[in-house]
Scaffold this active site. Structure first.
Site, PDB file in Angstrom:
ATOM      1  N   LYS A  28     -59.964 -37.530  30.459  1.00 25.09           N
ATOM      2  CA  LYS A  28     -58.851 -37.756  29.530  1.00 25.09           C
ATOM      3  C   LYS A  28     -57.653 -38.356  30.256  1.00 25.09           C
ATOM      4  O   LYS A  28     -57.072 -39.343  29.803  1.00 25.09           O
ATOM      5  CB  LYS A  28     -58.446 -36.420  28.884  1.00 25.09           C
ATOM      6  CG  LYS A  28     -57.102 -36.479  28.183  1.00 25.09           C
ATOM      7  CD  LYS A  28     -56.750 -35.195  27.484  1.00 25.09           C
ATOM      8  CE  LYS A  28     -55.946 -34.204  28.285  1.00 25.09           C
ATOM      9  NZ  LYS A  28     -54.536 -34.557  28.506  1.00 25.09           N
ATOM     10  N   ASN A  29     -57.287 -37.746  31.388  1.00 21.99           N
ATOM     11  CA  ASN A  29     -56.038 -38.173  32.023  1.00 21.99           C
ATOM     12  C   ASN A  29     -56.163 -39.466  32.821  1.00 21.99           C
ATOM     13  O   ASN A  29     -55.189 -39.936  33.379  1.00 21.99           O
ATOM     14  CB  ASN A  29     -55.451 -37.033  32.862  1.00 21.99           C
ATOM     15  CG  ASN A  29     -54.854 -35.971  31.946  1.00 21.99           C
ATOM     16  OD1 ASN A  29     -54.656 -36.218  30.752  1.00 21.99           O
ATOM     17  ND2 ASN A  29     -54.573 -34.797  32.490  1.00 21.99           N
ATOM     18  N   ARG A  99     -47.778 -36.677  24.159  1.00 24.24           N
ATOM     19  CA  ARG A  99     -46.891 -36.771  25.312  1.00 24.24           C
ATOM     20  C   ARG A  99     -47.228 -38.014  26.151  1.00 24.24           C
ATOM     21  O   ARG A  99     -46.363 -38.709  26.659  1.00 24.24           O
ATOM     22  CB  ARG A  99     -47.035 -35.495  26.158  1.00 24.24           C
ATOM     23  CG  ARG A  99     -46.599 -35.588  27.586  1.00 24.24           C
ATOM     24  CD  ARG A  99     -45.119 -35.339  27.780  1.00 24.24           C
ATOM     25  NE  ARG A  99     -44.702 -35.749  29.119  1.00 24.24           N
ATOM     26  CZ  ARG A  99     -43.470 -35.708  29.568  1.00 24.24           C
ATOM     27  NH1 ARG A  99     -42.503 -35.273  28.797  1.00 24.24           N
ATOM     28  NH2 ARG A  99     -43.169 -36.109  30.770  1.00 24.24           N
ATOM     29  N   CYS A 123     -48.079 -31.113  24.139  1.00 19.92           N
ATOM     30  CA  CYS A 123     -48.349 -29.669  24.240  1.00 19.92           C
ATOM     31  C   CYS A 123     -47.079 -28.878  24.509  1.00 19.92           C
ATOM     32  O   CYS A 123     -46.119 -29.396  25.058  1.00 19.92           O
ATOM     33  CB  CYS A 123     -49.271 -29.375  25.404  1.00 19.92           C
ATOM     34  SG  CYS A 123     -50.794 -30.229  25.392  1.00 19.92           S
ATOM     35  N   ARG A 128     -40.524 -30.613  29.631  1.00 20.13           N
ATOM     36  CA  ARG A 128     -41.176 -31.790  30.214  1.00 20.13           C
ATOM     37  C   ARG A 128     -40.197 -32.955  30.171  1.00 20.13           C
ATOM     38  O   ARG A 128     -40.198 -33.774  29.263  1.00 20.13           O
ATOM     39  CB  ARG A 128     -42.485 -32.068  29.498  1.00 20.13           C
ATOM     40  CG  ARG A 128     -43.412 -30.878  29.654  1.00 20.13           C
ATOM     41  CD  ARG A 128     -44.764 -31.112  29.103  1.00 20.13           C
ATOM     42  NE  ARG A 128     -45.581 -31.972  29.922  1.00 20.13           N
ATOM     43  CZ  ARG A 128     -46.836 -32.280  29.621  1.00 20.13           C
ATOM     44  NH1 ARG A 128     -47.379 -31.817  28.543  1.00 20.13           N
ATOM     45  NH2 ARG A 128     -47.534 -33.065  30.404  1.00 20.13           N
ATOM     46  N   ASP A 316     -53.986 -27.649  35.487  1.00 18.29           N
ATOM     47  CA  ASP A 316     -54.824 -27.675  34.280  1.00 18.29           C
ATOM     48  C   ASP A 316     -56.029 -26.735  34.376  1.00 18.29           C
ATOM     49  O   ASP A 316     -56.727 -26.521  33.387  1.00 18.29           O
ATOM     50  CB  ASP A 316     -55.304 -29.110  33.991  1.00 18.29           C
ATOM     51  CG  ASP A 316     -54.146 -30.017  33.595  1.00 18.29           C
ATOM     52  OD1 ASP A 316     -53.095 -29.495  33.187  1.00 18.29           O
ATOM     53  OD2 ASP A 316     -54.296 -31.246  33.705  1.00 18.29           O
ATOM     54  N   ARG A 409     -58.264 -32.139  21.360  1.00 22.77           N
ATOM     55  CA  ARG A 409     -57.453 -33.186  21.993  1.00 22.77           C
ATOM     56  C   ARG A 409     -58.023 -33.584  23.342  1.00 22.77           C
ATOM     57  O   ARG A 409     -57.831 -34.709  23.790  1.00 22.77           O
ATOM     58  CB  ARG A 409     -56.021 -32.684  22.227  1.00 22.77           C
ATOM     59  CG  ARG A 409     -55.240 -32.554  20.971  1.00 22.77           C
ATOM     60  CD  ARG A 409     -53.849 -32.130  21.269  1.00 22.77           C
ATOM     61  NE  ARG A 409     -53.216 -33.176  22.071  1.00 22.77           N
ATOM     62  CZ  ARG A 409     -51.915 -33.312  22.216  1.00 22.77           C
ATOM     63  NH1 ARG A 409     -51.115 -32.480  21.618  1.00 22.77           N
ATOM     64  NH2 ARG A 409     -51.416 -34.270  22.953  1.00 22.77           N
TER      65      ARG A 409
END
Ligand code: EPU
Length: 430
Positions: A28-29, A99, A123, A128, A316, A409
């Site tokens: 995902k990232n 985000r 989230c 942040r 994470d 997500r």
């Protein structure tokens, strides 16, 4: 509007029964950033091993809103062209849900000389801030105006290459300036850059398309700016998701008889695997798989976990490892150094029967081993949500994890994949 769904899990009551193979999806990232980087391309580019997750859907929606053409070639492969992009305004709706939409700002500003975006949402894991994005844009010669909760960033002509020191080793800030530097005039140097492997993978992709980025996998990244990139003949394969892989390893240690986690990069999980070994978890690694087996009857030892930028212990994986620590003997300590308030999920864990104590917004104790009993809980974010599902798998009786939208997500069809290795999990409308 997201669907209201819950996972219903019938727990294994401490038995270790899950077995077979679970294949890790694309990261995902990484993919959220490679998708954003298509804005730097003058023509079409292909990306494969794209996980079918909500955050990808939101990012593709954002690109389409900006005027991009997105063709789904098959379930995990997309062709994207941003040749027809006609605006650099990010809608409040997109920013609220994602985000990571903040990484669109760098490429948009570099290509169009302006970007207009609201404060990004996402989230609920504490404060942040976006100060480092704004400061970096200013260093590159842009003016920033804030009005009515939106930011207008504008430059005369091209962005100017600059030396940017990051006060925190931020992942998305590093990626944003790496992408912005690709179309800037002259050289951009990012100092104290983050080292997460997703950043290097993005950098290598951009280099294949014509960018001049050096210093990848080090904390000083240099980008020599140039023309728009070309995706001709290029198909970038998204790297495996190390957080998903790590979560499956933890699940295997707690609930598996013999579980093979395949299509992953064990070398990206050194910090987790080191700690699992210390705790007494039995596993073996191959070049692209991890096998967790032989843990029946084993008692795990408590751990001190301190989250850290890569290659340290990933924030994470902090919630998933906590579930293992509820089952370990003695007192464990968690020190969350990256985010404030990423420990709140522990309160609901106590309702399962865990014994945790939050000391402040960064530190907590976990005492084990505790007998967990199924409960109904709300998923506060995707990582804690999956951690609750793991707690449900360990527990006795039935667990309901609500707000499945958050879990979707970041994890593709997670219920189906966990069912295939023997977990009694179903999805229903809530
Ligand atoms: N920070 C600032 N100012 C800024 C930006 C960040 O002070 O302008 C601080 C943050 O407050 C934090 C630190 O920098 O203390 C590092 O956070 P970072 O910016 O690296 O986090 P991020 O880039 O927003 C990415 C991942 C997160 C992951 C973190 C840390 C994406 C889309 N998100 O976030 O992933 O936890 O790096 O590894 O890449 C998740 O996937 O669940 C997730 C939250």
């Amino acid at each position: 509007m997201e669907k209201k769904e819950a996972f219903i899990i019938d727990g294994l009551n401490g038995e270790r029964k899950l077995s077979g193979e679970i294949v890790v999806g694309g990261a995902k990232n990484e993919v959220l950033k490679t998708l954003a980087s298509t804005i730097l391309f003058k023509d079409e580019v292909s990306i494969s091993n794209v996980p079918q997750i909500e955050d990808v859907a939101r990012t593709l929606e954002a690109l389409k809103n900006l005027g991009a053409t997105v063709v789904k070639e098959n379930n995990n492969k997309y062709r994207i062209s941003t040749a027809g992009l006609n605006t650099s305004v990010i809608s409040a709706d997109i920013a609220k849900k994602l985000r990571a939409s903040v990484v669109l700002t760098g490429p948009l500003l570099a290509r169009f000389g302006s970007v207009d975006f609201p404060y990004p949402g996402g989230c609920v894991i504490g404060k942040r801030p976006i100060d480092m994005f704004l400061d970096g844009f200013k260093s590159m010669g842009a003016a920033v105006v804030e009005a009515d909760g939106r930011f207008l960033v504008k430059t005369e002509g091209k962005l100017k290459g600059a030396e940017i020191f990051l006060k925190n080793q931020s992942v998305t800030v590093t990626e944003t300036f790496m992408m912005a530097g690709v179309l800037a005039e002259g050289k951009t140097v990012i100092k104290n850059a983050a080292l997460e492997p997703e950043i290097a993978s993005l950098g290598r992709f951009l280099n294949e398309a014509g960018a001049k980025i050096s210093g990848l996998e080090t904390s000083t990244i240099e980008i020599v700016g140039g023309e728009m990139l070309s995706g001709k003949g290029l198909c970038h394969e998204t790297m495996p998701d190390r957080i998903e892989a790590g979560s499956f390893v933890i699940l295997g240690a707690l609930c598996g008889s013999d579980l093979r986690i395949s299509k992953c990069e064990p070398k990206h999980l050194d910090a987790l695997l080191y700690n699992l070994k210390e705790s007494g978890v039995n596993f073996e690694t191959g070049p692209d798989h991890i096998r967790v087996y032989g843990n029946e009857g084993r008692h795990f030892k408590s751990l001190d976990i301190k989250t850290h930028e890569y290659p340290g212990f990933p924030t994470d994986l902090q919630a998933p490892i906590s579930i293992l620590l509820t089952q370990a003997e003695g007192q464990s300590f968690i020190f969350e150094t990256i985010f404030e308030n990423r420990l709140n999920y522990l309160e609901a864990l106590d309702r399962f029967g865990a014994s945790t104590r939050i000391l402040d917004s960064h530190r907590a104790f976990i005492n084990g081993p505790a007998k967990l009993e199924g409960r109904a809980v709300e998923s506060p974010d995707l990582r804690a949500g999956l951690a609750y599902a793991i707690a449900g798998a360990v527990a006795k009786g039935r667990t309901e994890v609500h707000n499945v939208y958050y879990i979707d997500r970041g994890y593709e069809r997670i219920d189906e994949r966990l069912r295939a290795i023997g977990l009694d999990i179903s999805r229903r409308e809530a």
